[in-house]
Each structure stands twice: as structure tokens, then as C-alpha cells.
Design a protein around this motif. Structure first.
Motif, PDB file in Angstrom:
ATOM      1  N   PRO A 260       0.855  -1.203   0.000  1.00  0.00           N
ATOM      2  CA  PRO A 260       0.000   0.000   0.000  1.00  0.00           C
ATOM      3  C   PRO A 260       0.887   1.248   0.000  1.00  0.00           C
ATOM      4  CG  PRO A 260      -0.735  -1.591   1.646  1.00  0.00           C
ATOM      5  CD  PRO A 260       0.588  -2.089   1.145  1.00  0.00           C
ATOM      6  N   VAL A 261       0.390   2.349  -0.498  1.00  0.00           N
ATOM      7  CA  VAL A 261       1.206   3.552  -0.657  1.00  0.00           C
ATOM      8  C   VAL A 261       1.856   3.966   0.657  1.00  0.00           C
ATOM      9  CG1 VAL A 261       1.197   5.991  -1.293  1.00  0.00           C
ATOM     10  CG2 VAL A 261      -0.149   4.351  -2.625  1.00  0.00           C
ATOM     11  N   SER A 262       1.074   3.985   1.745  1.00  0.00           N
ATOM     12  CA  SER A 262       1.611   4.412   3.035  1.00  0.00           C
ATOM     13  C   SER A 262       2.715   3.473   3.521  1.00  0.00           C
ATOM     14  CB  SER A 262       0.497   4.495   4.083  1.00  0.00           C
ATOM     15  OG  SER A 262      -0.148   3.238   4.234  1.00  0.00           O
ATOM     16  N   GLU A 263       2.522   2.165   3.311  1.00  0.00           N
ATOM     17  CA  GLU A 263       3.529   1.183   3.710  1.00  0.00           C
ATOM     18  C   GLU A 263       4.778   1.311   2.836  1.00  0.00           C
ATOM     19  OE1 GLU A 263       5.172  -2.288   5.723  1.00  0.00           O
ATOM     20  OE2 GLU A 263       3.732  -0.699   6.193  1.00  0.00           O
ATOM     21  N   GLY A 264       4.573   1.610   1.552  1.00  0.00           N
ATOM     22  CA  GLY A 264       5.700   1.805   0.657  1.00  0.00           C
ATOM     23  C   GLY A 264       6.559   2.983   1.069  1.00  0.00           C
ATOM     24  N   LEU A 265       5.921   4.080   1.430  1.00  0.00           N
ATOM     25  CA  LEU A 265       6.664   5.248   1.894  1.00  0.00           C
ATOM     26  C   LEU A 265       7.416   4.935   3.187  1.00  0.00           C
ATOM     27  CD1 LEU A 265       3.986   8.012   1.198  1.00  0.00           C
ATOM     28  CD2 LEU A 265       6.166   7.726   0.014  1.00  0.00           C
ATOM     29  N   ARG A 266       6.811   4.141   4.047  1.00  0.00           N
ATOM     30  CA  ARG A 266       7.473   3.758   5.293  1.00  0.00           C
ATOM     31  C   ARG A 266       8.712   2.910   5.004  1.00  0.00           C
ATOM     32  NH1 ARG A 266       8.341  -0.150   8.561  1.00  0.00           N
ATOM     33  NH2 ARG A 266       7.260  -1.642   7.214  1.00  0.00           N
ATOM     34  N   LEU A 267       8.611   1.988   4.044  1.00  0.00           N
ATOM     35  CA  LEU A 267       9.753   1.158   3.682  1.00  0.00           C
ATOM     36  C   LEU A 267      10.914   2.006   3.160  1.00  0.00           C
ATOM     37  CD1 LEU A 267       8.071  -1.901   1.892  1.00  0.00           C
ATOM     38  CD2 LEU A 267       9.435  -1.978   3.988  1.00  0.00           C
ATOM     39  N   ILE A 268      10.594   3.021   2.365  1.00  0.00           N
ATOM     40  CA  ILE A 268      11.638   3.902   1.819  1.00  0.00           C
ATOM     41  C   ILE A 268      12.353   4.632   2.946  1.00  0.00           C
ATOM     42  CG2 ILE A 268      12.075   5.949   0.410  1.00  0.00           C
ATOM     43  CD1 ILE A 268       9.713   5.084  -1.358  1.00  0.00           C
ATOM     44  N   GLU A 269      11.589   5.245   3.840  1.00  0.00           N
ATOM     45  CA  GLU A 269      12.173   6.033   4.921  1.00  0.00           C
ATOM     46  C   GLU A 269      12.911   5.146   5.919  1.00  0.00           C
ATOM     47  OE1 GLU A 269       8.925   8.176   6.556  1.00  0.00           O
ATOM     48  OE2 GLU A 269       8.678   9.490   4.809  1.00  0.00           O
ATOM     49  N   GLN A 270      12.325   4.007   6.236  1.00  0.00           N
ATOM     50  CA  GLN A 270      12.905   3.103   7.233  1.00  0.00           C
ATOM     51  C   GLN A 270      14.254   2.560   6.788  1.00  0.00           C
ATOM     52  OE1 GLN A 270      11.044  -0.875   7.920  1.00  0.00           O
ATOM     53  NE2 GLN A 270      10.727  -0.147  10.018  1.00  0.00           N
ATOM     54  N   ASN A 271      14.451   2.430   5.497  1.00  0.00           N
ATOM     55  CA  ASN A 271      15.686   1.845   4.984  1.00  0.00           C
ATOM     56  C   ASN A 271      16.644   2.885   4.403  1.00  0.00           C
ATOM     57  OD1 ASN A 271      15.429  -1.311   5.073  1.00  0.00           O
ATOM     58  ND2 ASN A 271      13.390  -0.537   4.546  1.00  0.00           N
ATOM     59  N   GLY A 272      16.411   4.144   4.729  1.00  0.00           N
ATOM     60  CA  GLY A 272      17.358   5.200   4.402  1.00  0.00           C
ATOM     61  C   GLY A 272      17.542   5.467   2.924  1.00  0.00           C
ATOM     62  N   MET A 273      16.501   5.281   2.144  1.00  0.00           N
ATOM     63  CA  MET A 273      16.587   5.518   0.704  1.00  0.00           C
ATOM     64  C   MET A 273      15.856   6.801   0.328  1.00  0.00           C
ATOM     65  SD  MET A 273      16.010   1.649  -0.750  1.00  0.00           S
ATOM     66  CE  MET A 273      14.500   1.447   0.180  1.00  0.00           C
ATOM     67  N   GLU A 274      16.091   7.254  -0.879  1.00  0.00           N
ATOM     68  CA  GLU A 274      15.318   8.341  -1.467  1.00  0.00           C
ATOM     69  C   GLU A 274      14.521   7.767  -2.619  1.00  0.00           C
ATOM     70  OE1 GLU A 274      15.260  11.103   0.049  1.00  0.00           O
ATOM     71  OE2 GLU A 274      17.048  10.932   1.286  1.00  0.00           O
ATOM     72  N   GLY A 275      13.324   8.324  -2.848  1.00  0.00           N
ATOM     73  CA  GLY A 275      12.515   7.730  -3.888  1.00  0.00           C
ATOM     74  C   GLY A 275      11.399   8.608  -4.404  1.00  0.00           C
ATOM     75  N   LEU A 276      10.807   8.106  -5.475  1.00  0.00           N
ATOM     76  CA  LEU A 276       9.711   8.796  -6.156  1.00  0.00           C
ATOM     77  C   LEU A 276       8.667   7.765  -6.552  1.00  0.00           C
ATOM     78  CD1 LEU A 276      10.118  11.528  -8.851  1.00  0.00           C
ATOM     79  CD2 LEU A 276       8.741   9.508  -9.371  1.00  0.00           C
ATOM     80  N   ILE A 277       7.410   8.066  -6.270  1.00  0.00           N
ATOM     81  CA  ILE A 277       6.300   7.147  -6.535  1.00  0.00           C
ATOM     82  C   ILE A 277       5.252   7.835  -7.400  1.00  0.00           C
ATOM     83  CG2 ILE A 277       4.340   5.914  -5.505  1.00  0.00           C
ATOM     84  CD1 ILE A 277       6.046   5.460  -3.031  1.00  0.00           C
ATOM     85  N   PHE A 278       4.808   7.154  -8.452  1.00  0.00           N
ATOM     86  CA  PHE A 278       3.604   7.541  -9.187  1.00  0.00           C
ATOM     87  C   PHE A 278       2.503   6.563  -8.794  1.00  0.00           C
ATOM     88  CE2 PHE A 278       6.609   9.585 -12.077  1.00  0.00           C
ATOM     89  CZ  PHE A 278       5.933  10.740 -12.454  1.00  0.00           C
ATOM     90  N   THR A 279       1.396   7.073  -8.268  1.00  0.00           N
ATOM     91  CA  THR A 279       0.278   6.195  -7.933  1.00  0.00           C
ATOM     92  C   THR A 279      -0.587   5.976  -9.172  1.00  0.00           C
ATOM     93  OG1 THR A 279      -1.293   7.934  -7.328  1.00  0.00           O
ATOM     94  CG2 THR A 279       0.256   7.197  -5.620  1.00  0.00           C
ATOM     95  N   SER A 280      -1.402   4.930  -9.119  1.00  0.00           N
ATOM     96  CA  SER A 280      -2.264   4.607 -10.251  1.00  0.00           C
ATOM     97  C   SER A 280      -3.280   5.709 -10.536  1.00  0.00           C
ATOM     98  CB  SER A 280      -2.994   3.287  -9.989  1.00  0.00           C
ATOM     99  OG  SER A 280      -2.068   2.238  -9.815  1.00  0.00           O
ATOM    100  N   SER A 281      -3.574   6.520  -9.527  1.00  0.00           N
ATOM    101  CA  SER A 281      -4.518   7.629  -9.714  1.00  0.00           C
ATOM    102  C   SER A 281      -3.849   8.881 -10.270  1.00  0.00           C
ATOM    103  CB  SER A 281      -5.184   7.968  -8.374  1.00  0.00           C
ATOM    104  OG  SER A 281      -4.213   8.410  -7.430  1.00  0.00           O
TER     105      SER A 281
END
Length: 303
Positions: A260-281
Motif C-alpha cells: 500500500p502507498v503508506s507502507e511503501g513510503l514507510r519502507l523507503i524512509e525506514q531503509n534510508g533511501m530516497e525515492g519517487l512514486i507515481f500512484t495509479s490515480s
């Protein structure tokens, strides 16, 4: 001087570019391509005599130290992502049984066991359970890019660029700028470059559902299966991540994509990465560090 070559391996185009005055560079680039070839021969699920295919067929096999290393990296990724990465989930379940070049898609049937904790490793002996088959497609390219980058460093190169179908490691600088290597960010809805960033001594990878897709019985599928549901519908259409290692980028992009989007953002932050997400909407989300560390700019760039 720029030395560059591109070859088709691991089911994609692999580009290696090295900035150097060493006349031996083309031979060393060829050596790195040979290493990529050896990885394909060992880990391809499309080659019936590969170590991976033989293990999946017989469910028990003695494998190389390199195989154990990739297996350990997969187990580590499985634990760090709470199961959103799982190499027991094969795209063959949704028809990816041969290759996109052949265009032959047929959905497989049968019992599927995706409990990765049941896989047994004793020394160099791996034992799978009935209904289990390994597929390293979610991590092998990034892992291979890291291995190739290590080889180039052993050859003494500081300025190079390895790109395996979008799994990239950028080291040092190129001949045009001292800042690093310019990377384009694609809009998954239009497949146009909408932004750029500067990458130096870091890896970047993108996973998404907008390129590799097919139809079976009038139903649409793509190549990223959610290990927790075995489904093929996602709230995210593409994920781009930056990390010191391409193995992390490759594995975590699949994990964030499936979460899920919220869990994905948590995974990025928790593992010290930087990232960009496009949602299906159509929503675009990205971490602050992309602008602060990598000069993210939302402007079109020339390829």
C-alpha cells in the motif's frame, strides 16, 4: 576518453560506459559483459540447463557460492520488506512462461507454496518444498550491476556507468560535468522524460507496471506480482529508488510497488533511501532528499 558498449543480456539491454585514458578499457568492458553472461547462464529461468532451472525442476541441488550469495541477499530482502519481496512468486503464474520477444503467454496451474522460510539451505545444498520455484527476476539485475561495478573498480576505474535495463550504478563523473551523471525520470502515463537528477557513487532503479504487460483471456496482466495476495492489481504504477547499492534498489522497488502507498513510503524512509512514486490515480510523491541530495528538477532534458 569515453568507452561505451551495449549488449543484450539478462533479457534486457546492458550498457557499460567508462571514462578513461587506458587503451585496455574495451577489453575490460568485454570481460565485464562476459561476467554478465555467466550470471545469465546460472540464474535465468528461461534456460532449462541453468542452475536455477535445474533446482526448480528437481527441488534439491548443490549450487555455487555465488548462488548462495544471491539466495542470502534474497532472504535478507524478504525479511526487511515483511514479505513484499519474495522470489518464490514467479511471473510464470501469470503467463510469463517464455519471453516477451516470443510473445507466448500461457497461465500455469498447480499448487503454489510461497513460504520462503521453508526453503532449506545447508552449506551449498538448497532444498525447495513441493509447489516452490525460485525466480530471481526481482533482484538479480541489481545484484549483477553491483558485481559489475565492483569489477570495474578492481580494474582501477572511478568514472563509469552501468545500466542493466534501468538498474543503474553511476560512479564518479563523466566527461561533460564534474557533478555526476544526469538521470532522466519518466512519466509512466506518457513515457516521456519529465525530470532529471544528478547521480554520483550511487545506484538507482525503477519498477513499474506500464511496460511489461500482456493479455490472457481478455484480462490484463503485468510482470509484478504481489507476494502477499498473489494478485496483479496495485495502487502504485511506478517506483524509483536511490541507494548506495543497486541490489537494494532493485529489491525494494518491487516491494514498495506491491505495498500500500503508506507502507511503501514507510519502507523507503525506514531503509534510508530516497525515492519517487507515481500512484495509479496519477499522484506523484517523492522524498525531500531527491532535491537536497540529487538536484531533482522537473524539467525535460535532452537524451
Amino acid at each position: 576518453m569515453r568507452y561505451s558498449d551495449t549488449r543484450k543480456l539478462l533479457g534486457t539491454s546492458i550498457e557499460i560506459t567508462v571514462i578513461s585514458e587506458d587503451a585496455k578499457t574495451p577489453d575490460r568492458i568485454a570481460y565485464v559483459f562476459d561476467y554478465f553472461f555467466s550470471i545469465e547462464q546460472e540464474f535465468s529461468g528461461f534456460l532449462p540447463e541453468s542452475s536455477l532451472s535445474l533446482l526448480n525442476t528437481h527441488k534439491k541441488a548443490s549450487v555455487s557460492n555465488r548462488f548462495i550469495e544471491l539466495m542470502s541477499a534474497s532472504k535478507n530482502m524478504y525479511k526487511r520488506t515483511n514479505g513484499f519481496f519474495n522470489p518464490l512468486v514467479s511471473v510464470a503464474q501469470l503467463g510469463y512462461s517464455h519471453s516477451f520477444e516470443k510473445g507466448d503467454f500461457e497461465q500455469t496451474r498447480g499448487v503454489i507454496d510461497t513460504d520462503f522460510d521453508k526453503v532449506q539451505i545447508e552449506g551449498n545444498i538448497i532444498t525447495l518444498q513441493p509447489g516452490q520455484s525460485l525466480d530471481f527476476g526481482g533482484i538479480a539485475k541489481g545484484w549483477a550491476v553491483d558485481k559489475a561495478s565492483s569489477l570495474l573498480r578492481l580494474f582501477g576505474y572511478d568514472d563509469f556507468f552501468v545500466n542493466a535495463g534501468g538498474d543503474i550504478y553511476a560512479s564518479g563523473t563523466n566527461e561533460n560535468t564534474q557533478a555526476g551523471w544526469v538521470i532522466g525520470i519518466e512519466n509512466p502515463f506518457t513515457e516521456e522524460i519529465i525530470a532529471s537528477l544528478i547521480l554520483r557513487d550511487a545506484a538507482i532503479a525503477t519498477s513499474g507496471s506500464y511496460k511489461r504487460k500482456w493479455n490472457i483471456e481478455k484480462k490484463k496482466y503485468h510482470h509484478l506480482i504481489n507476494p502477499t495476495t498473489l494478485g496483479n492489481e496495485n495502487a502504485i504504477i511506478s517506483v524509483t529508488l536511490i541507494s548506495p547499492e543497486c541490489t537494494n534498489c532493485d529489491g525494494f522497488t518491487k516491494s514498495v510497488f506491491n505495498a500500500p502507498v503508506s507502507e511503501g513510503l514507510r519502507l523507503i524512509e525506514q531503509n534510508g533511501m530516497e525515492g519517487l512514486i507515481f500512484t495509479s490515480s496519477g499522484q506523484l510523491l517523492y522524498t525531500k532528499g531527491l532535491q537536497e541530495k540529487y538536484d531533482l528538477e522537473f524539467t525535460e532534458i535532452n537524451n
